[in-house]
Motif scaffolding. Structure first.
Motif, PDB file in Angstrom:
ATOM      1  N   ARG A  97       1.113 -52.514 -23.396  1.00  0.00           N
ATOM      2  CA  ARG A  97      -0.352 -52.604 -23.409  1.00  0.00           C
ATOM      3  C   ARG A  97      -0.805 -54.032 -23.756  1.00  0.00           C
ATOM      4  O   ARG A  97      -1.751 -54.551 -23.158  1.00  0.00           O
ATOM      5  N   ILE A 152     -13.124 -44.604 -28.320  1.00  0.00           N
ATOM      6  CA  ILE A 152     -11.817 -44.141 -27.808  1.00  0.00           C
ATOM      7  C   ILE A 152     -10.742 -44.491 -28.833  1.00  0.00           C
ATOM      8  O   ILE A 152     -10.088 -43.644 -29.395  1.00  0.00           O
ATOM      9  N   LEU A 157      -6.529 -49.339 -27.259  1.00  0.00           N
ATOM     10  CA  LEU A 157      -6.915 -49.913 -25.959  1.00  0.00           C
ATOM     11  C   LEU A 157      -6.409 -51.345 -25.805  1.00  0.00           C
ATOM     12  O   LEU A 157      -6.076 -51.774 -24.709  1.00  0.00           O
ATOM     13  N   LYS A 176      -4.937 -38.584 -27.679  1.00  0.00           N
ATOM     14  CA  LYS A 176      -5.333 -37.336 -27.018  1.00  0.00           C
ATOM     15  C   LYS A 176      -6.634 -37.586 -26.269  1.00  0.00           C
ATOM     16  O   LYS A 176      -7.404 -38.467 -26.635  1.00  0.00           O
ATOM     17  N   SER A 178     -10.318 -37.216 -25.629  1.00  0.00           N
ATOM     18  CA  SER A 178     -11.395 -36.835 -26.544  1.00  0.00           C
ATOM     19  C   SER A 178     -12.735 -37.254 -25.948  1.00  0.00           C
ATOM     20  O   SER A 178     -12.784 -38.108 -25.061  1.00  0.00           O
ATOM     21  N   TYR A 183     -19.398 -40.303 -25.185  1.00  0.00           N
ATOM     22  CA  TYR A 183     -18.588 -39.673 -24.128  1.00  0.00           C
ATOM     23  C   TYR A 183     -19.048 -38.240 -23.822  1.00  0.00           C
ATOM     24  O   TYR A 183     -18.582 -37.634 -22.867  1.00  0.00           O
ATOM     25  N   ARG A 187     -19.311 -39.955 -18.794  1.00  0.00           N
ATOM     26  CA  ARG A 187     -17.843 -40.036 -18.890  1.00  0.00           C
ATOM     27  C   ARG A 187     -17.358 -41.482 -19.052  1.00  0.00           C
ATOM     28  O   ARG A 187     -16.236 -41.711 -19.486  1.00  0.00           O
ATOM     29  N   HIS A 188     -18.228 -42.448 -18.672  1.00  0.00           N
ATOM     30  CA  HIS A 188     -17.760 -43.833 -18.694  1.00  0.00           C
ATOM     31  C   HIS A 188     -18.777 -44.774 -19.371  1.00  0.00           C
ATOM     32  O   HIS A 188     -19.273 -45.715 -18.746  1.00  0.00           O
ATOM     33  N   PRO A 189     -19.054 -44.541 -20.659  1.00  0.00           N
ATOM     34  CA  PRO A 189     -20.045 -45.394 -21.333  1.00  0.00           C
ATOM     35  C   PRO A 189     -19.660 -46.869 -21.341  1.00  0.00           C
ATOM     36  O   PRO A 189     -20.528 -47.752 -21.261  1.00  0.00           O
ATOM     37  N   TYR A 191     -18.102 -48.545 -19.041  1.00  0.00           N
ATOM     38  CA  TYR A 191     -18.444 -49.162 -17.755  1.00  0.00           C
ATOM     39  C   TYR A 191     -19.966 -49.267 -17.587  1.00  0.00           C
ATOM     40  O   TYR A 191     -20.450 -50.210 -16.961  1.00  0.00           O
ATOM     41  N   GLU A 226      -8.981 -44.230 -12.271  1.00  0.00           N
ATOM     42  CA  GLU A 226      -8.796 -43.847 -13.675  1.00  0.00           C
ATOM     43  C   GLU A 226      -8.883 -42.327 -13.833  1.00  0.00           C
ATOM     44  O   GLU A 226      -8.070 -41.717 -14.539  1.00  0.00           O
ATOM     45  N   LEU A 230      -6.362 -39.610 -15.292  1.00  0.00           N
ATOM     46  CA  LEU A 230      -6.740 -38.755 -16.426  1.00  0.00           C
ATOM     47  C   LEU A 230      -6.532 -37.278 -16.088  1.00  0.00           C
ATOM     48  O   LEU A 230      -6.091 -36.495 -16.933  1.00  0.00           O
TER      49      LEU A 230
HETATM   50  C1  LIG Z   1     -11.260 -49.558 -20.432  1.00  0.00           C
HETATM   51  S1  LIG Z   1     -11.171 -47.905 -20.972  1.00  0.00           S
HETATM   52  C2  LIG Z   1     -12.608 -47.246 -20.237  1.00  0.00           C
HETATM   53  C3  LIG Z   1     -12.896 -45.871 -20.672  1.00  0.00           C
HETATM   54  C4  LIG Z   1     -13.991 -45.164 -19.867  1.00  0.00           C
HETATM   55  N1  LIG Z   1     -13.724 -45.256 -18.453  1.00  0.00           N
HETATM   56  C5  LIG Z   1     -15.352 -45.730 -20.157  1.00  0.00           C
HETATM   57  O1  LIG Z   1     -15.952 -46.375 -19.299  1.00  0.00           O
HETATM   58  O2  LIG Z   1     -15.836 -45.517 -21.281  1.00  0.00           O
HETATM   59  C6  LIG Z   1      -9.910 -47.247 -19.978  1.00  0.00           C
HETATM   60  C7  LIG Z   1      -8.927 -46.362 -20.728  1.00  0.00           C
HETATM   61  O3  LIG Z   1      -9.608 -45.341 -21.389  1.00  0.00           O
HETATM   62  C8  LIG Z   1      -8.899 -44.122 -21.237  1.00  0.00           C
HETATM   63  N2  LIG Z   1      -9.904 -43.061 -21.308  1.00  0.00           N
HETATM   64  C9  LIG Z   1     -10.945 -42.870 -20.505  1.00  0.00           C
HETATM   65  N3  LIG Z   1     -11.695 -41.814 -20.913  1.00  0.00           N
HETATM   66  C10 LIG Z   1     -11.078 -41.335 -22.018  1.00  0.00           C
HETATM   67  C11 LIG Z   1     -11.372 -40.274 -22.926  1.00  0.00           C
HETATM   68  N4  LIG Z   1     -12.435 -39.484 -22.755  1.00  0.00           N
HETATM   69  N5  LIG Z   1     -10.542 -40.086 -23.964  1.00  0.00           N
HETATM   70  C12 LIG Z   1      -9.468 -40.868 -24.155  1.00  0.00           C
HETATM   71  N6  LIG Z   1      -9.136 -41.905 -23.336  1.00  0.00           N
HETATM   72  C13 LIG Z   1      -9.937 -42.134 -22.287  1.00  0.00           C
HETATM   73  C14 LIG Z   1      -8.234 -44.222 -19.897  1.00  0.00           C
HETATM   74  O4  LIG Z   1      -7.076 -43.455 -19.834  1.00  0.00           O
HETATM   75  C15 LIG Z   1      -7.924 -45.700 -19.824  1.00  0.00           C
HETATM   76  O5  LIG Z   1      -6.659 -45.972 -20.356  1.00  0.00           O
END
Ligand SMILES: C[S@@+](CC[C@H](N)C(=O)[O-])C[C@H]1O[C@@H](n2cnc3c(N)ncnc32)[C@H](O)[C@@H]1O
Length: 257
Positions: A97, A152, A157, A176, A178, A183, A187-189, A191, A226, A230
């Motif tokens: 990582r 997260i 990360l 895990k 979560s 969230y 689903r993608h705060p 981004y 992604e 997931l």
């Molecule tokens: C850069 S982060 C962005 C997370 C999410 N896409 C967001 O925009 O908030 C990317 C990593 O977060 C992980 N991830 C995304 N959603 C997740 C969740 N609800 N719980 C745990 N890990 C998560 C993915 O597996 C990936 O390794």
């Protein structure tokens, strides 16, 4: 997410070296992150996204698109599980990582260094209250990115948790799935934070617009990749989450794709 337990040498020097590597990678990331705020916001950096243009528009566009492609490829390819499986036969698992984080920072540093400003104003808000609002939303975007990483697990990360556990000789347990705080709303705060950071500017130049459009398209594609990962990792849990929580626009139904 990075997987499984340490597989490399368990001697103390190896573990300390891995930890220092992770720490240095994190520090480089953090400086790059701060520089990115200055670069996009035209604050305190020697060359920003909107500095005066120096080469013809088409040439600048080609260079900028190439730089964005390098970043997108690095970021997407190295994030895939299939790549990680191959890559961790070459580099030790606990620093996978951190290496991803380091390469992402290097791709960004290359972009900041070689970016070609392109002149041309797309919009320029004159109203001072409007400017303050847009600048505040720009700041809000960066804050949202940072907060989301902590929701997260910021240190996982960015690879620090992996090298820290390895230093202590403890087994790495992947995070895990979560849905804390934000969230539960989208689903993608994180981004969503990028969208604010990239689009909210009182003065939009051509170079900035190219950056915003390409990165937005890239994020929309990255979300598909992604989520595919997931689902393969978390199965029905993520499928259900995907049905219940919108992708990026709060309270909007039917955002599964
Ligand atoms: C850069 S982060 C962005 C997370 C999410 N896409 C967001 O925009 O908030 C990317 C990593 O977060 C992980 N991830 C995304 N959603 C997740 C969740 N609800 N719980 C745990 N890990 C998560 C993915 O597996 C990936 O390794």
């Amino acid at each position: 997410m990075t997987q499984t337990q340490p597989t490399i040498t368990t001697n103390k020097l190896g573990r300390i070296t891995a930890f220092l590597y992770g720490l240095v990678s994190y520090i480089i990331f953090f400086i790059t992150f701060l520089y990115a705020i200055g670069f996009l916001g035209n604050i305190l950096v020697p060359k920003s996204i909107d500095s005066p243009s120096q080469i013809p528009l088409t040439q600048a566009l080609m260079i900028n698109l190439a730089l964005l492609t390098v970043f997108a490829l690095q970021h997407s390819v190295m994030a895939r599980q299939s790549f990680k499986n191959w890559w961790t036969k070459i580099i030790p698992q606990p620093i996978e990582r951190s290496t991803y984080v380091l390469f992402s920072s290097l791709a960004l540093i290359l972009l900041f260094w070689q970016w070609q400003p392109m002149g041309g104003i797309v919009w320029n808000l004159q109203n001072s209250i409007g400017r303050i609002i847009l600048l505040s939303l720009f700041g809000f975007g960066w804050l949202l990115v940072l907060i989301s990483t902590f929701l997260i697990n910021h240190f996982d990360l960015f690879g620090l948790r992996q090298v820290y556990l390895y230093l202590r000789g403890e087994t790495y347990i992947p995070l895990k799935f979560s849905t804390p705080g934000l969230y539960k709303i989208v689903r993608h705060p994180l981004y969503v934070g990028w969208f604010f950071a990239f689009w909210m500017t009182p003065t939009m130049t051509i170079a900035h617009l190219v950056f915003a459009i390409v990165t937005t398209l890239y994020i929309l594609i990255a979300i598909q990749l992604e989520e595919r990962d997931l689902i393969s990792i978390h199965g029905e849990d993520y499928e259900t989450y995907r049905r219940q929580v919108p992708m990026i626009i709060p309270f909007l139904k039917n955002q599964q794709t």
